[in-house]
Design a protein around this motif. Structure first.
Motif, PDB file in Angstrom:
ATOM      1  N   PRO A   2       0.831  -1.207   0.000  1.00  0.00           N
ATOM      2  CA  PRO A   2       0.000   0.000   0.000  1.00  0.00           C
ATOM      3  C   PRO A   2       0.871   1.265   0.000  1.00  0.00           C
ATOM      4  N   PRO A   3       0.372   2.345  -0.595  1.00  0.00           N
ATOM      5  CA  PRO A   3       1.169   3.588  -0.654  1.00  0.00           C
ATOM      6  C   PRO A   3       1.561   4.114   0.721  1.00  0.00           C
ATOM      7  N   ILE A   4       0.711   3.897   1.733  1.00  0.00           N
ATOM      8  CA  ILE A   4       1.033   4.414   3.060  1.00  0.00           C
ATOM      9  C   ILE A   4       2.266   3.725   3.623  1.00  0.00           C
ATOM     10  N   TRP A   5       2.416   2.422   3.322  1.00  0.00           N
ATOM     11  CA  TRP A   5       3.607   1.715   3.793  1.00  0.00           C
ATOM     12  C   TRP A   5       4.849   2.211   3.051  1.00  0.00           C
ATOM     13  N   THR A   6       4.701   2.472   1.780  1.00  0.00           N
ATOM     14  CA  THR A   6       5.835   3.019   1.023  1.00  0.00           C
ATOM     15  C   THR A   6       6.255   4.365   1.594  1.00  0.00           C
ATOM     16  N   ALA A   7       5.272   5.210   1.903  1.00  0.00           N
ATOM     17  CA  ALA A   7       5.590   6.515   2.479  1.00  0.00           C
ATOM     18  C   ALA A   7       6.265   6.373   3.839  1.00  0.00           C
ATOM     19  N   LEU A   8       5.797   5.423   4.655  1.00  0.00           N
ATOM     20  CA  LEU A   8       6.422   5.216   5.966  1.00  0.00           C
ATOM     21  C   LEU A   8       7.867   4.733   5.819  1.00  0.00           C
ATOM     22  N   ILE A   9       8.129   3.868   4.857  1.00  0.00           N
ATOM     23  CA  ILE A   9       9.502   3.410   4.619  1.00  0.00           C
ATOM     24  C   ILE A   9      10.391   4.589   4.215  1.00  0.00           C
ATOM     25  N   VAL A  10       9.857   5.456   3.376  1.00  0.00           N
ATOM     26  CA  VAL A  10      10.616   6.646   2.966  1.00  0.00           C
ATOM     27  C   VAL A  10      10.939   7.517   4.186  1.00  0.00           C
ATOM     28  N   LEU A  11       9.960   7.697   5.073  1.00  0.00           N
ATOM     29  CA  LEU A  11      10.203   8.512   6.269  1.00  0.00           C
ATOM     30  C   LEU A  11      11.231   7.859   7.190  1.00  0.00           C
ATOM     31  N   VAL A  12      11.202   6.530   7.267  1.00  0.00           N
ATOM     32  CA  VAL A  12      12.218   5.834   8.080  1.00  0.00           C
ATOM     33  C   VAL A  12      13.601   6.035   7.470  1.00  0.00           C
ATOM     34  N   ILE A  13      13.699   5.947   6.149  1.00  0.00           N
ATOM     35  CA  ILE A  13      14.988   6.199   5.483  1.00  0.00           C
ATOM     36  C   ILE A  13      15.442   7.625   5.731  1.00  0.00           C
ATOM     37  N   ALA A  14      14.501   8.576   5.686  1.00  0.00           N
ATOM     38  CA  ALA A  14      14.855   9.977   5.943  1.00  0.00           C
ATOM     39  C   ALA A  14      15.351  10.169   7.370  1.00  0.00           C
ATOM     40  N   ALA A  15      14.691   9.508   8.332  1.00  0.00           N
ATOM     41  CA  ALA A  15      15.129   9.622   9.723  1.00  0.00           C
ATOM     42  C   ALA A  15      16.525   9.017   9.901  1.00  0.00           C
ATOM     43  N   ALA A  16      16.765   7.872   9.260  1.00  0.00           N
ATOM     44  CA  ALA A  16      18.103   7.283   9.335  1.00  0.00           C
ATOM     45  C   ALA A  16      19.139   8.199   8.691  1.00  0.00           C
ATOM     46  N   GLY A  17      18.779   8.815   7.562  1.00  0.00           N
ATOM     47  CA  GLY A  17      19.694   9.760   6.933  1.00  0.00           C
ATOM     48  C   GLY A  17      19.997  10.942   7.824  1.00  0.00           C
ATOM     49  N   PHE A  18      18.977  11.423   8.552  1.00  0.00           N
ATOM     50  CA  PHE A  18      19.187  12.532   9.488  1.00  0.00           C
ATOM     51  C   PHE A  18      20.225  12.169  10.545  1.00  0.00           C
ATOM     52  N   VAL A  19      20.059  10.995  11.150  1.00  0.00           N
ATOM     53  CA  VAL A  19      20.975  10.584  12.219  1.00  0.00           C
ATOM     54  C   VAL A  19      22.390  10.376  11.672  1.00  0.00           C
ATOM     55  N   LEU A  20      22.517   9.697  10.544  1.00  0.00           N
ATOM     56  CA  LEU A  20      23.835   9.399   9.999  1.00  0.00           C
ATOM     57  C   LEU A  20      24.540  10.660   9.504  1.00  0.00           C
ATOM     58  N   ALA A  21      23.805  11.558   8.863  1.00  0.00           N
ATOM     59  CA  ALA A  21      24.432  12.791   8.379  1.00  0.00           C
ATOM     60  C   ALA A  21      24.886  13.656   9.544  1.00  0.00           C
ATOM     61  N   ARG A  22      24.097  13.710  10.590  1.00  0.00           N
ATOM     62  CA  ARG A  22      24.473  14.493  11.765  1.00  0.00           C
ATOM     63  C   ARG A  22      25.733  13.921  12.413  1.00  0.00           C
ATOM     64  N   ALA A  23      25.795  12.586  12.530  1.00  0.00           N
ATOM     65  CA  ALA A  23      26.982  11.958  13.122  1.00  0.00           C
ATOM     66  C   ALA A  23      28.202  12.155  12.229  1.00  0.00           C
ATOM     67  N   ARG A  24      28.007  12.078  10.916  1.00  0.00           N
ATOM     68  CA  ARG A  24      29.143  12.245  10.003  1.00  0.00           C
ATOM     69  C   ARG A  24      29.682  13.667  10.060  1.00  0.00           C
ATOM     70  N   ALA A  25      28.799  14.654  10.150  1.00  0.00           N
ATOM     71  CA  ALA A  25      29.255  16.043  10.244  1.00  0.00           C
ATOM     72  C   ALA A  25      30.029  16.276  11.537  1.00  0.00           C
ATOM     73  N   ARG A  26      29.547  15.689  12.641  1.00  0.00           N
ATOM     74  CA  ARG A  26      30.266  15.852  13.901  1.00  0.00           C
ATOM     75  C   ARG A  26      31.645  15.203  13.818  1.00  0.00           C
ATOM     76  N   GLY A  27      31.711  13.985  13.254  1.00  0.00           N
ATOM     77  CA  GLY A  27      33.000  13.309  13.140  1.00  0.00           C
ATOM     78  C   GLY A  27      33.958  14.040  12.221  1.00  0.00           C
ATOM     79  N   ALA A  28      33.445  14.597  11.100  1.00  0.00           N
ATOM     80  CA  ALA A  28      34.318  15.328  10.178  1.00  0.00           C
ATOM     81  C   ALA A  28      34.881  16.579  10.829  1.00  0.00           C
ATOM     82  N   ALA A  29      34.054  17.250  11.611  1.00  0.00           N
ATOM     83  CA  ALA A  29      34.540  18.462  12.285  1.00  0.00           C
ATOM     84  C   ALA A  29      35.636  18.123  13.290  1.00  0.00           C
ATOM     85  N   ARG A  30      35.541  16.985  13.969  1.00  0.00           N
ATOM     86  CA  ARG A  30      36.557  16.610  14.934  1.00  0.00           C
ATOM     87  C   ARG A  30      37.854  16.196  14.232  1.00  0.00           C
TER      88      ARG A  30
END
Length: 487
Positions: A2-30
């Motif tokens: 169903p489209p709602i499940w596809t949208a939820l998967i996209v939001l989960v990927i976006a949330a994972a991207g948020f966490v990983l990008a934030r951690a990568r920026a912190r590590g690069a700055a250090r």
């Protein structure tokens, strides 16, 4: 999927991207011992936007385009057996319902597509009836084959949609994570994305309004090609007949609309205005803190509840008072549905509109005007009558006009409380109807949208749109002029 499940998967990927990008920026700055251009969460939001934005946009476009493509690929199966004069939209609606029933039967393991193809049409219709699928016509071999093709094409489309959307989300998240570096201006990218989202929201609102107006205009023009405009605007008889010989004069409907609205305003304006004066000028703040929310609760009651109140309570009370053998013995009212019934209940519904707007307008009058009047020896009531109300009058007039436009567009109270008779009468105890009620009745049932009896609903809607738009424009102009004077 169903489209709602596809949208939820996209939001989960976006949330994972948020966490990983934030951690990568912190590590690069250090590692590089450099200060980040933006705060850490901006890098996370950049990845989340890259992941969710394009993917959700693709999902929305796919949901719009897929039915069109599926219909174009399925129609050739039906076209060969389409009878002369057949309506393609109705045939395709049956195909879609049959395909939905086949999906349900296949998912439950009751009927595979191969078994459905082998079943005779009569047995297939019986199976669909067991599934709760109501078809508008008999199942033919062409209908069955078209439904099976619809099912096959839709399944392929769903699979491709899920792969494309989820793949785009993963690619966007990876791109956003790779850009989580100290020299990247993440804040600027997020600000641009937010501005683009706000512009898109504004455009959707504007385009929706334009689409509604264009739909009304095109169908109204088509109606006036089939029915004379002079008879529509100046006719005094409303008698639609889908068999022909209709009389579609709008004057009885406009009269009923205006009559009910006037009675509603006669009820709502004094009560709402006096309540606003009390709350703004006399009530203690403790009283105001609970009285104003209680008054505004009337605006949150669904109009269908008001309609039932008019039908079951107000109408019978008026019959007992003004009907034959009633308290007064006047015999004016024959039934519970009447202009007075709908007008009284609609007036109760409009009280919070008038009261709340008038209260805000009265409170906006500068306190210096009150102090000057009281300093000259005027009483509080004289100050309200001779200073506050004249100063607030433009805004109050605007509030009344907004309430009038709300009354003109009301439907459920009229349908249940005023009746369905289209007549020109001065008796407020007669049953009448309004433009909105007739729009509902003309589009109820299996109407042929090529006939003037169905298209007249769009002409009625266009007329009502012009009237309410004019009232809203006048009201907003008056309120804006008032605010410019005192702010």
């Amino acid at each position: 999927m169903p489209p709602i499940w596809t949208a939820l998967i996209v939001l989960v990927i976006a949330a994972a991207g948020f966490v990983l990008a934030r951690a990568r920026a912190r590590g690069a700055a250090r590692r590089e011992a450099r200060r980040l251009h933006s705060l850490l969460h901006y890098y996370g939001w950049t990845a989340a936007i890259y992941a969710a934005g394009p993917a959700l946009l693709l999902l929305a476009l796919w949901l719009v385009a897929q039915p069109v493509v599926t219909r174009s690929l399925t129609w050739p199966v039906l076209q060969a057996e389409a009878a002369e004069g057949a309506v393609p939209s109705l045939m395709m609606a049956d195909v879609q319902r049959l395909a939905a029933g086949l999906d349900t039967a296949a998912s439950s393991g009751r009927l595979s597509p191969e078994a459905a193809r082998a079943l005779p049409p009569e047995e297939l219709r019986a199976v669909m009836a067991d599934q709760g699928v109501a078809l508008g016509s008999d199942v033919t071999p062409a209908t069955r084959d078209a439904a099976l093709r619809w099912q096959r094409v839709s399944g392929l489309g769903h699979l491709l949609r899920d792969i494309a959307v989820i793949g785009l989300a993963l690619a966007g998240a990876a791109w956003g994570i790779s850009r989580a570096r100290p020299d990247i201006r993440a804040r600027n990218a997020v600000e641009r994305a937010m501005r683009g989202g706000l512009i898109a929201a504004a455009l959707i609102a504007i385009l929706s309004t334009v689409g509604i107006v264009l739909a009304l205009i095109f169908n109204t023009v088509e109606f006036f090609r089939l029915y004379p405009a002079a008879e529509f605007f100046f006719g005094t008889t409303w008698s639609p007949s889908f068999g022909g010989g209709s009389e579609l004069g709008i004057l009885p409907l406009l009269w009923g609309t205006l009559y009910i609205s006037i009675i509603a305003l006669i009820v709502a304006v004094p009560i709402g205005l006096f309540a606003a004066i009390y709350l703004a000028e006399y009530a203690h703040r403790n009283v105001r803190s609970w009285a104003k929310p209680m008054l505004e609760m009337l605006a949150g009651i669904p109009t269908i509840v008001y309609g039932l109140f008019a039908l079951l309570t107000v109408g019978p009370l008026l019959v007992e008072a003004f009907g034959r053998g009633g308290w007064l013995g006047l015999g004016w009212m024959q039934g519970g549905t009447a202009v007075m019934t709908a007008g009284l209940v609609m007036g109760i519904m409009l009280i919070p509109f008038v009261s709340s707007l008038s209260d805000d307008i009265i409170n906006a009058v500068p306190q210096s005007l009150r102090d000057g009047s009281l300093g000259l020896g005027a009483t509080r009531s004289e100050t309200i009558r001779q200073v506050v109300l004249p100063a607030a009058l433009p805004g109050i007039v605007g509030a009344v006009l907004l309430a009038a436009s709300r009354a003109i567009g009301e439907t459920m109270i009229v349908v249940l409380g005023a009746g369905a008779a289209a007549r020109l009468s001065m008796n407020p105890f007669d049953a009448m109807t309004t433009v909105t009620a007739k729009i509902v009745s003309q589009l109820t049932g299996d109407a042929d949208f090529s006939s003037p009896e169905a298209l007249v609903a769009f002409a009625l809607g266009m007329t009502l749109f012009v009237i309410t738009l004019a009232l809203n424009v006048v009201a907003l102009w008056i309120v804006r002029r008032y605010r410019e004077q005192y702010e």
